[in-house]
Design a protein around this motif. Sequence first.
Motif, PDB file in Angstrom:
ATOM      1  N   GLY A  24      -3.937   0.262   8.437  1.00  0.00           N
ATOM      2  CA  GLY A  24      -3.132   0.371   7.216  1.00  0.00           C
ATOM      3  C   GLY A  24      -2.386   1.676   7.108  1.00  0.00           C
ATOM      4  O   GLY A  24      -1.194   1.706   6.752  1.00  0.00           O
ATOM      5  N   LEU A  25      -3.046   2.793   7.430  1.00  0.00           N
ATOM      6  CA  LEU A  25      -2.386   4.094   7.323  1.00  0.00           C
ATOM      7  C   LEU A  25      -1.231   4.197   8.309  1.00  0.00           C
ATOM      8  O   LEU A  25      -0.185   4.784   7.989  1.00  0.00           O
ATOM      9  CB  LEU A  25      -3.396   5.213   7.567  1.00  0.00           C
ATOM     10  CG  LEU A  25      -2.862   6.647   7.460  1.00  0.00           C
ATOM     11  CD1 LEU A  25      -2.208   6.883   6.102  1.00  0.00           C
ATOM     12  CD2 LEU A  25      -3.980   7.665   7.694  1.00  0.00           C
ATOM     13  N   ALA A  26      -1.437   3.624   9.489  1.00  0.00           N
ATOM     14  CA  ALA A  26      -0.362   3.641  10.484  1.00  0.00           C
ATOM     15  C   ALA A  26       0.873   2.920   9.956  1.00  0.00           C
ATOM     16  O   ALA A  26       2.008   3.362  10.169  1.00  0.00           O
ATOM     17  CB  ALA A  26      -0.840   2.994  11.784  1.00  0.00           C
ATOM     18  N   VAL A  27       0.663   1.809   9.249  1.00  0.00           N
ATOM     19  CA  VAL A  27       1.789   1.046   8.709  1.00  0.00           C
ATOM     20  C   VAL A  27       2.490   1.822   7.595  1.00  0.00           C
ATOM     21  O   VAL A  27       3.719   1.883   7.529  1.00  0.00           O
ATOM     22  CB  VAL A  27       1.303  -0.326   8.193  1.00  0.00           C
ATOM     23  CG1 VAL A  27       2.440  -1.061   7.479  1.00  0.00           C
ATOM     24  CG2 VAL A  27       0.774  -1.160   9.349  1.00  0.00           C
ATOM     25  N   VAL A  28       1.699   2.440   6.714  1.00  0.00           N
ATOM     26  CA  VAL A  28       2.285   3.190   5.602  1.00  0.00           C
ATOM     27  C   VAL A  28       3.054   4.403   6.118  1.00  0.00           C
ATOM     28  O   VAL A  28       4.174   4.679   5.685  1.00  0.00           O
ATOM     29  CB  VAL A  28       1.202   3.620   4.599  1.00  0.00           C
ATOM     30  CG1 VAL A  28       1.808   4.495   3.504  1.00  0.00           C
ATOM     31  CG2 VAL A  28       0.549   2.394   3.975  1.00  0.00           C
ATOM     32  N   LEU A  29       2.462   5.118   7.060  1.00  0.00           N
ATOM     33  CA  LEU A  29       3.144   6.281   7.618  1.00  0.00           C
ATOM     34  C   LEU A  29       4.414   5.872   8.357  1.00  0.00           C
ATOM     35  O   LEU A  29       5.450   6.529   8.253  1.00  0.00           O
ATOM     36  CB  LEU A  29       2.228   7.039   8.573  1.00  0.00           C
ATOM     37  CG  LEU A  29       1.108   7.851   7.930  1.00  0.00           C
ATOM     38  CD1 LEU A  29       0.173   8.396   8.995  1.00  0.00           C
ATOM     39  CD2 LEU A  29       1.670   8.984   7.082  1.00  0.00           C
ATOM     40  N   GLY A  30       4.346   4.801   9.129  1.00  0.00           N
ATOM     41  CA  GLY A  30       5.523   4.333   9.844  1.00  0.00           C
ATOM     42  C   GLY A  30       5.851   5.218  11.023  1.00  0.00           C
ATOM     43  O   GLY A  30       4.980   5.842  11.630  1.00  0.00           O
ATOM     44  N   ARG A  31       7.138   5.304  11.311  1.00  0.00           N
ATOM     45  CA  ARG A  31       7.569   6.038  12.496  1.00  0.00           C
ATOM     46  C   ARG A  31       8.906   6.720  12.233  1.00  0.00           C
ATOM     47  O   ARG A  31       9.676   6.314  11.377  1.00  0.00           O
ATOM     48  CB  ARG A  31       7.699   5.088  13.691  1.00  0.00           C
ATOM     49  CG  ARG A  31       8.644   3.942  13.432  1.00  0.00           C
ATOM     50  CD  ARG A  31       8.671   2.943  14.562  1.00  0.00           C
ATOM     51  NE  ARG A  31       9.182   3.533  15.783  1.00  0.00           N
ATOM     52  CZ  ARG A  31       9.300   2.858  16.922  1.00  0.00           C
ATOM     53  NH1 ARG A  31       8.909   1.602  16.989  1.00  0.00           N
ATOM     54  NH2 ARG A  31       9.790   3.443  17.988  1.00  0.00           N
ATOM     55  N   THR A  32       9.173   7.762  13.009  1.00  0.00           N
ATOM     56  CA  THR A  32      10.425   8.497  12.870  1.00  0.00           C
ATOM     57  C   THR A  32      11.436   8.135  13.949  1.00  0.00           C
ATOM     58  O   THR A  32      12.607   8.473  13.832  1.00  0.00           O
ATOM     59  CB  THR A  32      10.171  10.011  12.965  1.00  0.00           C
ATOM     60  OG1 THR A  32       9.600  10.315  14.251  1.00  0.00           O
ATOM     61  CG2 THR A  32       9.209  10.467  11.880  1.00  0.00           C
ATOM     62  N   GLY A  33      10.987   7.474  15.012  1.00  0.00           N
ATOM     63  CA  GLY A  33      11.851   7.276  16.174  1.00  0.00           C
ATOM     64  C   GLY A  33      12.871   6.176  16.004  1.00  0.00           C
ATOM     65  O   GLY A  33      12.866   5.396  15.060  1.00  0.00           O
TER      66      GLY A  33
ATOM     67  N   GLN B  23       0.841  -1.198   0.000  1.00  0.00           N
ATOM     68  CA  GLN B  23       0.000   0.000   0.000  1.00  0.00           C
ATOM     69  C   GLN B  23       0.877   1.250   0.000  1.00  0.00           C
ATOM     70  O   GLN B  23       2.030   1.216   0.412  1.00  0.00           O
ATOM     71  CB  GLN B  23      -0.929   0.019   1.218  1.00  0.00           C
ATOM     72  CG  GLN B  23      -2.124  -0.905   1.107  1.00  0.00           C
ATOM     73  CD  GLN B  23      -3.149  -0.607   2.186  1.00  0.00           C
ATOM     74  OE1 GLN B  23      -2.805  -0.371   3.333  1.00  0.00           O
ATOM     75  NE2 GLN B  23      -4.424  -0.616   1.806  1.00  0.00           N
ATOM     76  N   SER B  24       0.279   2.347  -0.453  1.00  0.00           N
ATOM     77  CA  SER B  24       0.955   3.646  -0.403  1.00  0.00           C
ATOM     78  C   SER B  24      -0.068   4.697   0.000  1.00  0.00           C
ATOM     79  O   SER B  24      -1.259   4.395   0.177  1.00  0.00           O
ATOM     80  CB  SER B  24       1.570   3.993  -1.757  1.00  0.00           C
ATOM     81  OG  SER B  24       0.552   4.321  -2.687  1.00  0.00           O
ATOM     82  N   LEU B  25       0.380   5.920   0.140  1.00  0.00           N
ATOM     83  CA  LEU B  25      -0.531   6.994   0.526  1.00  0.00           C
ATOM     84  C   LEU B  25      -1.554   7.297  -0.559  1.00  0.00           C
ATOM     85  O   LEU B  25      -2.558   7.966  -0.292  1.00  0.00           O
ATOM     86  CB  LEU B  25       0.263   8.263   0.876  1.00  0.00           C
ATOM     87  CG  LEU B  25       1.134   8.172   2.130  1.00  0.00           C
ATOM     88  CD1 LEU B  25       1.874   9.478   2.367  1.00  0.00           C
ATOM     89  CD2 LEU B  25       0.293   7.808   3.356  1.00  0.00           C
ATOM     90  N   ILE B  26      -1.320   6.809  -1.786  1.00  0.00           N
ATOM     91  CA  ILE B  26      -2.317   6.950  -2.842  1.00  0.00           C
ATOM     92  C   ILE B  26      -3.625   6.284  -2.417  1.00  0.00           C
ATOM     93  O   ILE B  26      -4.721   6.786  -2.685  1.00  0.00           O
ATOM     94  CB  ILE B  26      -1.800   6.327  -4.159  1.00  0.00           C
ATOM     95  CG1 ILE B  26      -0.648   7.161  -4.734  1.00  0.00           C
ATOM     96  CG2 ILE B  26      -2.931   6.203  -5.180  1.00  0.00           C
ATOM     97  CD1 ILE B  26      -1.065   8.501  -5.267  1.00  0.00           C
ATOM     98  N   HIS B  27      -3.519   5.148  -1.732  1.00  0.00           N
ATOM     99  CA  HIS B  27      -4.712   4.439  -1.270  1.00  0.00           C
ATOM    100  C   HIS B  27      -5.452   5.225  -0.194  1.00  0.00           C
ATOM    101  O   HIS B  27      -6.610   4.929   0.106  1.00  0.00           O
ATOM    102  CB  HIS B  27      -4.331   3.060  -0.722  1.00  0.00           C
ATOM    103  CG  HIS B  27      -3.736   2.143  -1.746  1.00  0.00           C
ATOM    104  ND1 HIS B  27      -2.377   2.070  -1.980  1.00  0.00           N
ATOM    105  CD2 HIS B  27      -4.316   1.276  -2.613  1.00  0.00           C
ATOM    106  CE1 HIS B  27      -2.136   1.190  -2.923  1.00  0.00           C
ATOM    107  NE2 HIS B  27      -3.292   0.687  -3.336  1.00  0.00           N
ATOM    108  N   TYR B  28      -4.778   6.212   0.387  1.00  0.00           N
ATOM    109  CA  TYR B  28      -5.387   6.990   1.465  1.00  0.00           C
ATOM    110  C   TYR B  28      -5.631   8.445   1.049  1.00  0.00           C
ATOM    111  O   TYR B  28      -5.608   9.349   1.874  1.00  0.00           O
ATOM    112  CB  TYR B  28      -4.514   6.925   2.715  1.00  0.00           C
ATOM    113  CG  TYR B  28      -4.441   5.522   3.279  1.00  0.00           C
ATOM    114  CD1 TYR B  28      -5.392   5.067   4.189  1.00  0.00           C
ATOM    115  CD2 TYR B  28      -3.455   4.636   2.854  1.00  0.00           C
ATOM    116  CE1 TYR B  28      -5.360   3.765   4.680  1.00  0.00           C
ATOM    117  CE2 TYR B  28      -3.413   3.335   3.333  1.00  0.00           C
ATOM    118  CZ  TYR B  28      -4.368   2.917   4.244  1.00  0.00           C
ATOM    119  OH  TYR B  28      -4.336   1.618   4.718  1.00  0.00           O
ATOM    120  N   GLY B  29      -5.873   8.623  -0.238  1.00  0.00           N
ATOM    121  CA  GLY B  29      -6.338   9.911  -0.733  1.00  0.00           C
ATOM    122  C   GLY B  29      -5.274  10.924  -1.093  1.00  0.00           C
ATOM    123  O   GLY B  29      -5.583  12.113  -1.267  1.00  0.00           O
ATOM    124  N   LEU B  30      -4.016  10.506  -1.208  1.00  0.00           N
ATOM    125  CA  LEU B  30      -2.961  11.445  -1.569  1.00  0.00           C
ATOM    126  C   LEU B  30      -3.229  12.037  -2.947  1.00  0.00           C
ATOM    127  O   LEU B  30      -3.505  11.317  -3.903  1.00  0.00           O
ATOM    128  CB  LEU B  30      -1.601  10.750  -1.566  1.00  0.00           C
ATOM    129  CG  LEU B  30      -0.405  11.587  -2.046  1.00  0.00           C
ATOM    130  CD1 LEU B  30      -0.159  12.762  -1.101  1.00  0.00           C
ATOM    131  CD2 LEU B  30       0.844  10.725  -2.172  1.00  0.00           C
TER     132      LEU B  30
END
Length: 247
Positions: free
Chosen positions: A145-154, A113-120
């Motif tokens: 799903g969005l949480a996985v695509v966004l991921g984390r910065t830490g 998945q990518s952010l395209i699937h979430y309305g980008l």
Amino acid sequence: MLNAEQIRNQATAQILVHLQLALHHFEQALSGGGTLAQSVEAGHAVLRVRLPTSDLMTLQGLLQACNTLDRSLEVLISNRLEGIGGRVLGADSGVAALRSRIRSTLLLNVDGQSLIHYGLQLNDQGVYGCNIRDCQATMEQNPNGLAVVLGRTGVPHPSGVLGAFIGLVRHWTDVHTGLIRQRLRALDAHQRNTMQRRAWLCARCEQALAPRLAQLRLLQRLQADLQMTGQRLLVLGSHDPAGPMPA
């Protein structure tokens, strides 16, 4: 020529410093956008799972940060030098490619998945946005799903789109090995080389002019001597009983 090179080098260094500030601001904007926020209690990392609404807010904050960085890059890349011409960073393809790297990172595929699937979206003015309805519809089907695509910065393992952006920023801003630091070092070396060339050219000019200046001073002394001799002859001629010396 050398003066123009120095002006261009100084202007490039200033723009690179502004670029570093823009990237730092971008990183700060992302620093609170990790999908899993970390806190430390009694020496142990405690993970708190974000709510889907928080993920949507994180996505909107990410797109806003990307738009701000993209506008900053556009201004820096288009900066021109008055009186010299040409863009200051016109020959630096790496800086120009940063804008396309923003787009490719936003389109990063994570687990299919990518952010395209979430309305980008990207409008005609090049502004990133999000179709809220499409995003919410996809999140209803896949709440995490969005949480996985966004991921984390830490630390220790940045992931997803946010982690990719953090890696991209630090690739440029690292104080020891970052691309900006490398460019500033190269500019400093070029500046020193320019100053050495200027000093060498000045020394050669002085060497070439020295004999001619000596000849000029000799001619000036001879001219002064001739003028003085002529005046003395006129004085002697005025006292000569045979009359003044003919002109």
